[in-house]
Design an enzyme around this catalytic site. Sequence first.
Site, PDB file in Angstrom:
ATOM      1  N   PHE A   1       5.177   4.904  17.459  1.00  0.00           N
ATOM      2  CA  PHE A   1       4.091   4.776  16.487  1.00  0.00           C
ATOM      3  C   PHE A   1       2.830   4.357  17.213  1.00  0.00           C
ATOM      4  O   PHE A   1       2.815   3.364  17.942  1.00  0.00           O
ATOM      5  CB  PHE A   1       4.447   3.749  15.407  1.00  0.00           C
ATOM      6  CG  PHE A   1       5.023   4.360  14.166  1.00  0.00           C
ATOM      7  CD1 PHE A   1       4.344   4.301  12.961  1.00  0.00           C
ATOM      8  CD2 PHE A   1       6.239   5.019  14.209  1.00  0.00           C
ATOM      9  CE1 PHE A   1       4.855   4.884  11.820  1.00  0.00           C
ATOM     10  CE2 PHE A   1       6.782   5.601  13.075  1.00  0.00           C
ATOM     11  CZ  PHE A   1       6.083   5.532  11.866  1.00  0.00           C
TER      12      PHE A   1
ATOM     13  N   CYS B   1     -10.515   2.481   9.503  1.00  0.00           N
ATOM     14  CA  CYS B   1     -10.250   3.353   8.360  1.00  0.00           C
ATOM     15  C   CYS B   1     -11.572   3.659   7.667  1.00  0.00           C
ATOM     16  O   CYS B   1     -12.507   2.851   7.713  1.00  0.00           O
ATOM     17  CB  CYS B   1      -9.283   2.685   7.383  1.00  0.00           C
ATOM     18  SG  CYS B   1      -8.804   3.752   5.995  1.00  0.00           S
TER      19      CYS B   1
ATOM     20  N   CYS C   1      -9.674   2.406  -1.143  1.00  0.00           N
ATOM     21  CA  CYS C   1      -8.216   2.296  -1.212  1.00  0.00           C
ATOM     22  C   CYS C   1      -7.886   0.805  -1.206  1.00  0.00           C
ATOM     23  O   CYS C   1      -8.153   0.109  -0.227  1.00  0.00           O
ATOM     24  CB  CYS C   1      -7.553   2.997  -0.022  1.00  0.00           C
ATOM     25  SG  CYS C   1      -5.759   2.785   0.045  1.00  0.00           S
TER      26      CYS C   1
ATOM     27  N   CYS D   1      -3.576  -0.867   0.442  1.00  0.00           N
ATOM     28  CA  CYS D   1      -3.061  -0.751   1.800  1.00  0.00           C
ATOM     29  C   CYS D   1      -2.315  -2.027   2.204  1.00  0.00           C
ATOM     30  O   CYS D   1      -2.772  -3.143   1.950  1.00  0.00           O
ATOM     31  CB  CYS D   1      -4.212  -0.483   2.768  1.00  0.00           C
ATOM     32  SG  CYS D   1      -3.679  -0.261   4.478  1.00  0.00           S
ATOM     33  N   ASP D   2      -1.165  -1.857   2.855  1.00  0.00           N
ATOM     34  CA  ASP D   2      -0.347  -2.994   3.266  1.00  0.00           C
ATOM     35  C   ASP D   2      -0.291  -3.150   4.784  1.00  0.00           C
ATOM     36  O   ASP D   2       0.616  -3.780   5.319  1.00  0.00           O
ATOM     37  CB  ASP D   2       1.074  -2.865   2.698  1.00  0.00           C
ATOM     38  CG  ASP D   2       1.782  -1.588   3.156  1.00  0.00           C
ATOM     39  OD1 ASP D   2       1.165  -0.797   3.908  1.00  0.00           O
ATOM     40  OD2 ASP D   2       2.938  -1.378   2.753  1.00  0.00           O
ATOM     41  N   THR D   3      -1.270  -2.572   5.473  1.00  0.00           N
ATOM     42  CA  THR D   3      -1.221  -2.487   6.932  1.00  0.00           C
ATOM     43  C   THR D   3      -2.415  -3.179   7.571  1.00  0.00           C
ATOM     44  O   THR D   3      -3.549  -3.039   7.110  1.00  0.00           O
ATOM     45  CB  THR D   3      -1.199  -1.014   7.381  1.00  0.00           C
ATOM     46  OG1 THR D   3      -0.097  -0.355   6.761  1.00  0.00           O
ATOM     47  CG2 THR D   3      -1.070  -0.907   8.881  1.00  0.00           C
TER      48      THR D   3
ATOM     49  N   GLU E   1      -0.167  10.825  10.025  1.00  0.00           N
ATOM     50  CA  GLU E   1      -0.152  10.362   8.635  1.00  0.00           C
ATOM     51  C   GLU E   1      -1.594  10.038   8.272  1.00  0.00           C
ATOM     52  O   GLU E   1      -2.179   9.104   8.813  1.00  0.00           O
ATOM     53  CB  GLU E   1       0.746   9.139   8.479  1.00  0.00           C
ATOM     54  CG  GLU E   1       2.211   9.449   8.756  1.00  0.00           C
ATOM     55  CD  GLU E   1       3.120   8.269   8.485  1.00  0.00           C
ATOM     56  OE1 GLU E   1       2.604   7.138   8.331  1.00  0.00           O
ATOM     57  OE2 GLU E   1       4.339   8.470   8.444  1.00  0.00           O
TER      58      GLU E   1
END
Length: 209
Positions: free
Chosen positions: A25, A31, A46, A49-51, A115
């Site tokens: 990864f 972003c 957005c 988001c959990d990142t 992704e």
Amino acid sequence: MSYRVKELYLTRQGEGVHTGRLAVFCRFSGCNLWSGREQDRADAQCRFCDTDFRGVDGPGGGVYEQADDLAAAVGDLWPSSGDRFIVCTGGEPLLQLDDQLITALHERGFQVAVETNGTIKAPDKLDWICVSPKAHNPLIQNWGDELKLVYPQAGLDPGDFCGLGFKFFSLQPLDDHRVGDHIRQTVDYCRRHPLWRLSLQTHKYCGWR
């Protein structure tokens, strides 16, 4: 160009069609739909988001000055056998992922997956394109291998995507304080609409990174 990478690590894909597959990864920093700062979340394009994609301070992270430098770091993580596979994610990886890096990864035997939120056109040389649309944002990349929709999202109906040029359609429960309800809703929707596959974030249940 240089590449800003939050983290780089070997794991197994936790969601979507390739769940369970060994992969490197590469999480790019940055972003176009959210700054990554909690104080900006309420006004972000957005909001769920959990990142953590801010900065370059994660394992394997840093600023890579050349495509070959980053591709070499990716190659160093792969074990001696198996089909080489890398997932480029973020944040939004298409802010940085380009033909030069894809070529450098191909030269080291990697299949290259991305992704993306779909608001930026993907390079032609990619081997796997997974698009995860976000409500109230334009879907520029409207074809690929997998459309993975977080569900439910206010303003997005899964039925609106069924005619697009994707091979697989995955529906993934929104992971928030009502995740149990969302799992039940998603399972029910997939039962009633067989085009959609259930995608669970198995890395969270299994303790994968």
